[in-house]
Design a protein around this motif. Structure first.
Motif, PDB file in Angstrom:
ATOM      1  N   GLY A  73       0.766  -1.235   0.000  1.00 17.80           N
ATOM      2  CA  GLY A  73       0.000   0.000   0.000  1.00 17.80           C
ATOM      3  C   GLY A  73       0.797   1.284   0.000  1.00 17.80           C
ATOM      4  N   SER A  74       2.049   1.211   0.378  1.00 17.40           N
ATOM      5  CA  SER A  74       2.807   2.456   0.418  1.00 17.40           C
ATOM      6  C   SER A  74       3.641   2.620  -0.850  1.00 17.40           C
ATOM      7  N   HIS A  75       3.629   3.825  -1.340  1.00 14.10           N
ATOM      8  CA  HIS A  75       4.413   4.098  -2.542  1.00 14.10           C
ATOM      9  C   HIS A  75       5.833   4.468  -2.133  1.00 14.10           C
ATOM     10  N   HIS A  76       6.790   3.810  -2.705  1.00 12.20           N
ATOM     11  CA  HIS A  76       8.168   4.103  -2.329  1.00 12.20           C
ATOM     12  C   HIS A  76       9.130   3.681  -3.430  1.00 12.20           C
ATOM     13  N   HIS A  77      10.405   3.968  -3.222  1.00 10.63           N
ATOM     14  CA  HIS A  77      11.392   3.620  -4.236  1.00 10.63           C
ATOM     15  C   HIS A  77      12.515   2.836  -3.595  1.00 10.63           C
ATOM     16  N   HIS A  78      13.548   2.517  -4.380  1.00  8.79           N
ATOM     17  CA  HIS A  78      14.590   1.655  -3.840  1.00  8.79           C
ATOM     18  C   HIS A  78      16.006   2.127  -4.058  1.00  8.79           C
ATOM     19  N   LEU A  79      16.825   1.741  -3.112  1.00  4.31           N
ATOM     20  CA  LEU A  79      18.256   1.994  -3.184  1.00  4.31           C
ATOM     21  C   LEU A  79      18.841   0.591  -3.185  1.00  4.31           C
ATOM     22  N   ILE A  80      19.409   0.203  -4.304  1.00  7.81           N
ATOM     23  CA  ILE A  80      19.804  -1.187  -4.500  1.00  7.81           C
ATOM     24  C   ILE A  80      21.303  -1.376  -4.677  1.00  7.81           C
ATOM     25  N   CYS A  81      21.861  -2.352  -3.960  1.00  5.70           N
ATOM     26  CA  CYS A  81      23.294  -2.620  -4.126  1.00  5.70           C
ATOM     27  C   CYS A  81      23.510  -3.427  -5.388  1.00  5.70           C
ATOM     28  N   ARG A  82      24.344  -2.885  -6.244  1.00  7.90           N
ATOM     29  CA  ARG A  82      24.602  -3.474  -7.544  1.00  7.90           C
ATOM     30  C   ARG A  82      25.299  -4.828  -7.415  1.00  7.90           C
ATOM     31  N   ARG A  83      25.942  -5.044  -6.285  1.00  6.79           N
ATOM     32  CA  ARG A  83      26.752  -6.256  -6.151  1.00  6.79           C
ATOM     33  C   ARG A  83      26.028  -7.370  -5.393  1.00  6.79           C
ATOM     34  N   CYS A  84      25.482  -7.033  -4.199  1.00 12.41           N
ATOM     35  CA  CYS A  84      24.852  -8.084  -3.406  1.00 12.41           C
ATOM     36  C   CYS A  84      23.333  -8.043  -3.426  1.00 12.41           C
ATOM     37  N   GLY A  85      22.761  -7.020  -4.018  1.00 14.05           N
ATOM     38  CA  GLY A  85      21.305  -6.989  -4.125  1.00 14.05           C
ATOM     39  C   GLY A  85      20.561  -6.444  -2.914  1.00 14.05           C
ATOM     40  N   THR A  86      21.290  -6.146  -1.843  1.00 13.77           N
ATOM     41  CA  THR A  86      20.630  -5.590  -0.664  1.00 13.77           C
ATOM     42  C   THR A  86      19.842  -4.350  -1.067  1.00 13.77           C
ATOM     43  N   THR A  87      18.660  -4.213  -0.500  1.00  9.32           N
ATOM     44  CA  THR A  87      17.806  -3.118  -0.910  1.00  9.32           C
ATOM     45  C   THR A  87      17.253  -2.329   0.266  1.00  9.32           C
ATOM     46  N   VAL A  88      17.223  -1.034   0.109  1.00 13.61           N
ATOM     47  CA  VAL A  88      16.662  -0.169   1.135  1.00 13.61           C
ATOM     48  C   VAL A  88      15.468   0.543   0.523  1.00 13.61           C
ATOM     49  N   GLU A  89      14.346   0.510   1.207  1.00 19.09           N
ATOM     50  CA  GLU A  89      13.183   1.232   0.703  1.00 19.09           C
ATOM     51  C   GLU A  89      13.334   2.689   1.093  1.00 19.09           C
ATOM     52  N   ASP A 116      14.798   4.591  -9.275  1.00 20.50           N
ATOM     53  CA  ASP A 116      15.599   3.653  -8.509  1.00 20.50           C
ATOM     54  C   ASP A 116      17.035   4.123  -8.502  1.00 20.50           C
ATOM     55  N   ILE A 117      17.693   3.908  -7.369  1.00 22.42           N
ATOM     56  CA  ILE A 117      19.091   4.305  -7.275  1.00 22.42           C
ATOM     57  C   ILE A 117      19.923   3.053  -7.079  1.00 22.42           C
ATOM     58  N   PHE A 118      20.956   2.918  -7.892  1.00 21.47           N
ATOM     59  CA  PHE A 118      21.840   1.768  -7.764  1.00 21.47           C
ATOM     60  C   PHE A 118      23.168   2.269  -7.237  1.00 21.47           C
ATOM     61  N   GLY A 119      23.886   1.412  -6.518  1.00 23.32           N
ATOM     62  CA  GLY A 119      25.185   1.819  -6.006  1.00 23.32           C
ATOM     63  C   GLY A 119      25.820   0.633  -5.318  1.00 23.32           C
ATOM     64  N   TYR A 120      26.841   0.872  -4.521  1.00 25.48           N
ATOM     65  CA  TYR A 120      27.464  -0.210  -3.776  1.00 25.48           C
ATOM     66  C   TYR A 120      27.212   0.053  -2.305  1.00 25.48           C
ATOM     67  N   CYS A 121      26.676  -0.938  -1.600  1.00 25.68           N
ATOM     68  CA  CYS A 121      26.353  -0.749  -0.193  1.00 25.68           C
ATOM     69  C   CYS A 121      27.622  -0.699   0.647  1.00 25.68           C
ATOM     70  N   VAL A 122      27.485  -0.378   1.922  1.00 24.72           N
ATOM     71  CA  VAL A 122      28.628  -0.226   2.815  1.00 24.72           C
ATOM     72  C   VAL A 122      29.597  -1.397   2.705  1.00 24.72           C
ATOM     73  N   ASP A 123      29.086  -2.598   2.900  1.00 24.30           N
ATOM     74  CA  ASP A 123      29.944  -3.776   2.876  1.00 24.30           C
ATOM     75  C   ASP A 123      30.627  -3.985   1.538  1.00 24.30           C
ATOM     76  N   CYS A 124      29.843  -3.870   0.482  1.00 21.19           N
ATOM     77  CA  CYS A 124      30.416  -4.099  -0.836  1.00 21.19           C
ATOM     78  C   CYS A 124      31.405  -3.006  -1.226  1.00 21.19           C
ATOM     79  N   SER A 125      31.229  -1.810  -0.699  1.00 14.22           N
ATOM     80  CA  SER A 125      32.161  -0.731  -0.989  1.00 14.22           C
ATOM     81  C   SER A 125      33.529  -1.108  -0.429  1.00 14.22           C
ATOM     82  N   LYS A 126      33.513  -1.694   0.761  1.00 15.81           N
ATOM     83  CA  LYS A 126      34.769  -2.103   1.395  1.00 15.81           C
ATOM     84  C   LYS A 126      35.406  -3.225   0.609  1.00 15.81           C
ATOM     85  N   ALA A 127      34.583  -4.170   0.203  1.00 21.50           N
ATOM     86  CA  ALA A 127      35.074  -5.365  -0.483  1.00 21.50           C
ATOM     87  C   ALA A 127      35.695  -5.110  -1.851  1.00 21.50           C
ATOM     88  N   LEU A 128      35.565  -3.901  -2.361  1.00 20.84           N
ATOM     89  CA  LEU A 128      36.098  -3.642  -3.707  1.00 20.84           C
ATOM     90  C   LEU A 128      37.555  -3.176  -3.690  1.00 20.84           C
TER      91      LEU A 128
END
Lengths: 128, 128
Positions: A73-89, A116-128
DNA sequence: AGCGTTTTTGACAATCATTCTCGATAAGGG
DNA sequence: CCCTTATCGAGAATGATTGTCAAAAACGCT
């Protein structure tokens, strides 16, 4: 009328216990591994239904559809990690308004939008 | 090294004289109808190249990739008519900034985003 | 609980966009 | 003009998604 089956429930639940977006294929594989006997076609059908009912969000990436359970029911968007797929609404009120204005300025009606915003999450940023 | 062929030029031109987004298949059909003998695979390759070089924008809709010529080098988004495909390029500076902020707040790096607005254009609004 | 109707399922075939393969072709530099 | 090498094109191959249809299971009713 819409019927309640354990297969649909299984898909709904599997999707709910998943972090980030999954493909229908992946979800089917997971269900099979858990001993379930749901058919692949059924998973596709169930996911499509969930998306229509607003209980799941979907997006297309690299030629395949990915799904994710969402707060209904709620309209929202996503912040998605390009590497691991973790998603934040994320809420995007200012963007909603902006979209409406831009559409109106150009004479467009019934505006809908994809943000939608794609990027690298905290963990994946470190792992690169 | 990258070579200059009439096929690539034909694709580039066909894309340039197209209003709105087109699929690779559609563009190939149009080229064939105009008497050209370009192969389908070549159209796919050319479009992918154009997208990489920033001379074309692409988006996925209903399982297929659509392309459109765009003003090179400039970052922008689109306002697309759901019915006739007419497209308006729009600047979205406030959104750019918002996207960056949201990503940063959640610890995401290298943010990229997809922002498209769909609706019915002036003409199509009347036609409904 | 038993029945009948109607939706849903699942195995497999079919579809459709896109990519790959590979011999043939042609661009560009020298 | 020639040689090297990227590009082409036709069709095969791939891979996700959808359609088909007989068998299974829900739901309403009694």
């Amino acid at each position: 009328m819409k019927r309640h089956t354990w297969q649909r429930e299984a898909v709904r639940e599997a999707l709910g216990t998943t972090e980030g977006f999954v493909s229908a294929q992946a979800l089917h594989a997971r269900l099979r591994d858990s001993g379930s006997s749901v058919g692949l076609a059924t998973v596709y059908r169930a996911l499509a239904d969930l998306a229509v009912e607003g209980d799941a969000d979907s997006l297309q990436q690299e030629g395949e559809s990915l799904y994710r359970a969402c707060t209904p029911g709620s309209h929202h968007h996503h912040l998605i990690c390009r590497r691991c797929g973790t998603t934040v609404e994320i809420a995007a009120d200012p963007v909603e308004q902006w979209a409406h204005e831009v559409a109106a300025q150009n004479g467009f009606t019934r505006p809908d939008h994809v943000v939608d915003i794609f990027g690298y999450c905290v963990d994946c940023s470190k792992a690169l």
